[in-house]
Design an enzyme around this catalytic site. Structure first.
Site, PDB file in Angstrom:
ATOM      1  N   ASP A 147      12.727 -81.920 -14.379  1.00 18.30           N
ATOM      2  CA  ASP A 147      13.421 -80.659 -14.604  1.00 18.30           C
ATOM      3  C   ASP A 147      14.839 -81.006 -15.058  1.00 18.30           C
ATOM      4  OD1 ASP A 147      14.444 -77.892 -13.970  1.00 18.30           O
ATOM      5  OD2 ASP A 147      15.385 -78.955 -12.311  1.00 18.30           O
TER       6      ASP A 147
ATOM      7  N   ASP B 205      14.049 -79.503  -8.368  1.00 15.74           N
ATOM      8  CA  ASP B 205      14.904 -79.105  -7.244  1.00 15.74           C
ATOM      9  C   ASP B 205      14.806 -77.627  -6.893  1.00 15.74           C
ATOM     10  OD1 ASP B 205      16.152 -78.307  -9.678  1.00 15.74           O
ATOM     11  OD2 ASP B 205      17.991 -77.965  -8.545  1.00 15.74           O
TER      12      ASP B 205
ATOM     13  N   ASP C 100      10.535 -74.606  -9.529  1.00 18.41           N
ATOM     14  CA  ASP C 100       9.816 -75.860  -9.765  1.00 18.41           C
ATOM     15  C   ASP C 100       8.655 -76.043  -8.786  1.00 18.41           C
ATOM     16  OD1 ASP C 100      11.588 -76.745 -11.813  1.00 18.41           O
ATOM     17  OD2 ASP C 100      13.016 -77.393 -10.270  1.00 18.41           O
TER      18      ASP C 100
HETATM   19  P1  ADP Z   1      16.835 -73.594 -15.916  1.00 11.40           P
HETATM   20  O1  ADP Z   1      15.472 -74.199 -16.123  1.00 11.40           O
HETATM   21  O2  ADP Z   1      17.882 -74.327 -16.671  1.00 11.40           O
HETATM   22  O3  ADP Z   1      17.166 -73.410 -14.451  1.00 11.40           O
HETATM   23  P2  ADP Z   1      16.378 -70.691 -16.097  1.00 11.40           P
HETATM   24  O4  ADP Z   1      14.917 -70.513 -16.316  1.00 11.40           O
HETATM   25  O5  ADP Z   1      16.927 -70.347 -14.764  1.00 11.40           O
HETATM   26  O6  ADP Z   1      16.823 -72.161 -16.595  1.00 11.40           O
HETATM   27  O7  ADP Z   1      17.180 -69.806 -17.171  1.00 11.40           O
HETATM   28  C1  ADP Z   1      16.924 -69.954 -18.558  1.00 11.40           C
HETATM   29  C2  ADP Z   1      17.968 -69.264 -19.381  1.00 11.40           C
HETATM   30  O8  ADP Z   1      18.059 -67.860 -19.046  1.00 11.40           O
HETATM   31  C3  ADP Z   1      19.380 -69.776 -19.169  1.00 11.40           C
HETATM   32  O9  ADP Z   1      19.598 -70.927 -19.932  1.00 11.40           O
HETATM   33  C4  ADP Z   1      20.217 -68.582 -19.630  1.00 11.40           C
HETATM   34  O10 ADP Z   1      20.298 -68.535 -21.027  1.00 11.40           O
HETATM   35  C5  ADP Z   1      19.391 -67.408 -19.145  1.00 11.40           C
HETATM   36  N1  ADP Z   1      19.860 -66.965 -17.810  1.00 11.40           N
HETATM   37  C6  ADP Z   1      19.263 -67.140 -16.626  1.00 11.40           C
HETATM   38  N2  ADP Z   1      19.992 -66.609 -15.621  1.00 11.40           N
HETATM   39  C7  ADP Z   1      21.104 -66.080 -16.180  1.00 11.40           C
HETATM   40  C8  ADP Z   1      22.254 -65.398 -15.677  1.00 11.40           C
HETATM   41  N3  ADP Z   1      22.448 -65.124 -14.382  1.00 11.40           N
HETATM   42  N4  ADP Z   1      23.191 -65.027 -16.584  1.00 11.40           N
HETATM   43  C9  ADP Z   1      23.040 -65.278 -17.892  1.00 11.40           C
HETATM   44  N5  ADP Z   1      21.992 -65.918 -18.419  1.00 11.40           N
HETATM   45  C10 ADP Z   1      21.033 -66.312 -17.590  1.00 11.40           C
HETATM   46 MG    MG Z   2      16.526 -77.142 -11.592  1.00 11.78          MG
END
Ligand code: ADP
Ligand code: MG
Length: 287
Positions: free
Chosen positions: A38, A232, A236
């Site tokens: 991840d 983490d 996941d």
């Molecule tokens: P990661 O695998 O990096 O944890 P997420 O699946 O949580 O990614 O989020 C993917 C994308 O969704 C982020 O890169 C962002 O563009 C958008 N995103 C998620 N949460 C937020 C938030 N609270 N505010 C703004 N954008 C968000």
């Molecule tokens: Mg992570």
């Protein structure tokens, strides 16, 4: 396999900060073909910081107020930035998180969106003239988000997360052990590629929604590979449970640790190749 040598092996692993839940997991680790990591919080420190903000005082205030409802690391980054800029936070009603995309909030009767292009597309926000700028941030490995108010573009914010110090070295060691290394993330393709490149990873699965992570692991398994998943986060957990070996980052969430077969203390990535090494030497002693 003699129970004694397995016990010695798991004991030795534990001394090194690699906590196998059972001997069978230690045994299985030597058969791995691929390791999927991840990105956020696993390869990176998981503490993004705002690097760029485009917009006026109103967009900054709406941005910070909207993100107040979110517990995402990106929201924490924006909160820290807003505190530094002494932004007054407004009341935030009807907050809604859209997993893998962003957030929707209602502030003083205005609908505020913060998130990626998928969110903007779904909400019919025209961002055409701003695409190149967003892509520019992403090419630097930053996560860039649009801000929209009442359906109109209103600004942009970018945040950067840094690779863990030992990430590159750990990836190198895994490759030397003959393992394929892949990265899995919900973040966009361009940002993911930039981070992967810094880490020395060339296989990337980007823009994978939380509920699709386990399916990606299965896809690799269906190629006949034994797969380790390292993660983490809560999102996941299904992937950790699906993998042949799930390794949780010790600094991660309880849910991830419960779903995994192994916990890596302190999130030290060098412990992943170390686990493979210990598994191999344990098996060798058995034979
Ligand atoms: P990661 O695998 O990096 O944890 P997420 O699946 O949580 O990614 O989020 C993917 C994308 O969704 C982020 O890169 C962002 O563009 C958008 N995103 C998620 N949460 C937020 C938030 N609270 N505010 C703004 N954008 C968000
Ligand atoms: Mg992570």
């Amino acid at each position: 396999a003699t129970p004694t040598s397995i016990m010695v092996g798991t004991g030795k692993s534990a001394e090194n900060g690699i906590l196998f839940k059972g001997g069978e997991h230690l045994e299985r680790t030597h058969q791995l073909d691929a390791v999927i990591l991840d990105k956020t919080g696993t390869l990176t420190k998981g503490k993004p910081e705002v690097t760029d903000f485009i917009g006026d005082d109103t967009s900054l205030q709406l941005l910070a107020s909207a993100e107040k409802g979110s517990e995402h690391p990106l929201a924490e980054a924006i909160a820290a930035y807003a505190t530094e800029k002494q932004v007054e936070i407004l009341e935030n009603n009807d907050f809604q998180a859209v997993p893998g995309q962003g957030i929707i909030a209602s502030i003083e009767g205005k609908e505020v969106l913060v998130g990626n292009r998928t969110l903007m597309k779904e909400k019919n926000v025209d961002t055409k003239g701003k695409e190149a700028e967003l892509a520019g941030y992403e090419a630097q490995g930053k996560t860039a988000m649009f801000i929209a108010v009442n359906g109109e573009y209103h600004g942009m914010v970018a945040a950067a997360d840094t690779l863990k110090e030992t990430a590159k070295e750990a990836i190198e060691e895994l490759k030397e052990q003959g393992l394929e290394v892949m990265m899995l993330t919900g973040d966009n393709e361009r940002t993911a590629r930039a981070i992967a490149e810094q880490a020395g990873i060339d296989q990337v699965f980007a823009e994978v929604l939380p509920e699709e992570k386990a399916a990606k692991v299965k896809e690799v398994q269906e190629q006949g590979k034994k797969v380790a998943m390292i993660g983490d986060g809560v999102n996941d957990a299904p992937a950790l449970a699906t993998a042949d070996i799930g390794m949780a980052i010790g600094t991660g969430t309880e849910v991830a640790i419960e779903a995994a077969d192994v916990t890596i203390l302190g999130g030290e990535l060098l412990l992943i190749p170390k686990a493979v090494k210990l598994s191999k030497s344990t098996i060798r002693n058995i034979r």
